[in-house]
Design a protein around this motif. Structure first.
Motif, PDB file in Angstrom:
ATOM      1  N   ALA A   1       0.846  -1.201   0.000  1.00 55.34           N
ATOM      2  CA  ALA A   1       0.000   0.000   0.000  1.00 55.34           C
ATOM      3  C   ALA A   1       0.874   1.241   0.000  1.00 55.34           C
ATOM      4  O   ALA A   1       1.924   1.292   0.641  1.00 55.34           O
ATOM      5  N   ASP A   2       0.406   2.226  -0.728  1.00 54.84           N
ATOM      6  CA  ASP A   2       1.107   3.505  -0.737  1.00 54.84           C
ATOM      7  C   ASP A   2       0.691   4.293   0.497  1.00 54.84           C
ATOM      8  O   ASP A   2      -0.494   4.533   0.719  1.00 54.84           O
ATOM      9  N   LEU A   3       1.662   4.665   1.293  1.00 55.76           N
ATOM     10  CA  LEU A   3       1.372   5.413   2.513  1.00 55.76           C
ATOM     11  C   LEU A   3       1.542   6.899   2.244  1.00 55.76           C
ATOM     12  O   LEU A   3       2.457   7.322   1.530  1.00 55.76           O
ATOM     13  N   ALA A   4       0.668   7.678   2.830  1.00 56.35           N
ATOM     14  CA  ALA A   4       0.756   9.129   2.676  1.00 56.35           C
ATOM     15  C   ALA A   4       1.921   9.641   3.518  1.00 56.35           C
ATOM     16  O   ALA A   4       2.342   9.015   4.487  1.00 56.35           O
ATOM     17  N   ALA A   5       2.413  10.788   3.145  1.00 61.83           N
ATOM     18  CA  ALA A   5       3.509  11.403   3.891  1.00 61.83           C
ATOM     19  C   ALA A   5       3.008  11.776   5.294  1.00 61.83           C
ATOM     20  O   ALA A   5       1.859  12.168   5.460  1.00 61.83           O
TER      21      ALA A   5
END
Length: 81
Positions: A2-6
């Motif tokens: 999963a792409d994690l937000a900054a």
């Protein structure tokens, strides 16, 4: 994956508040522990001074109880003293 937000940047005011409260809590704990340790040391000293008298009283009470039990056993067994 999963792409994690900054991560979000935390305000400097919030950081300062957190660290300030943590420091205050640690200092309060040290002060409180010191105060309680002094009080406990004084109580321990008083207890040590009173211990011989207290132990003598307890030994006397145990002796009285043991004598009373012995007399009860003698009476129950029919032994005349």
């Amino acid at each position: 994956m999963a792409d994690l937000a900054a991560p979000v940047r935390v305000s400097p005011l919030i950081k300062f508040g957190r660290w300030g409260l943590l420091t205050t809590g640690i200092l309060y704990g040290l002060f409180h522990q010191s105060r309680l340790s002094k009080r406990e040391a004084a109580l321990r000293e008083i207890d040590e001074k009173q211990r011989p008298a207290r132990e003598a009283k307890i030994a006397e009470e145990r002796k009285i109880v043991a004598d009373r039990e012995l007399k009860e056993l003698e009476r129950a067994a029919g032994i005349v003293s």
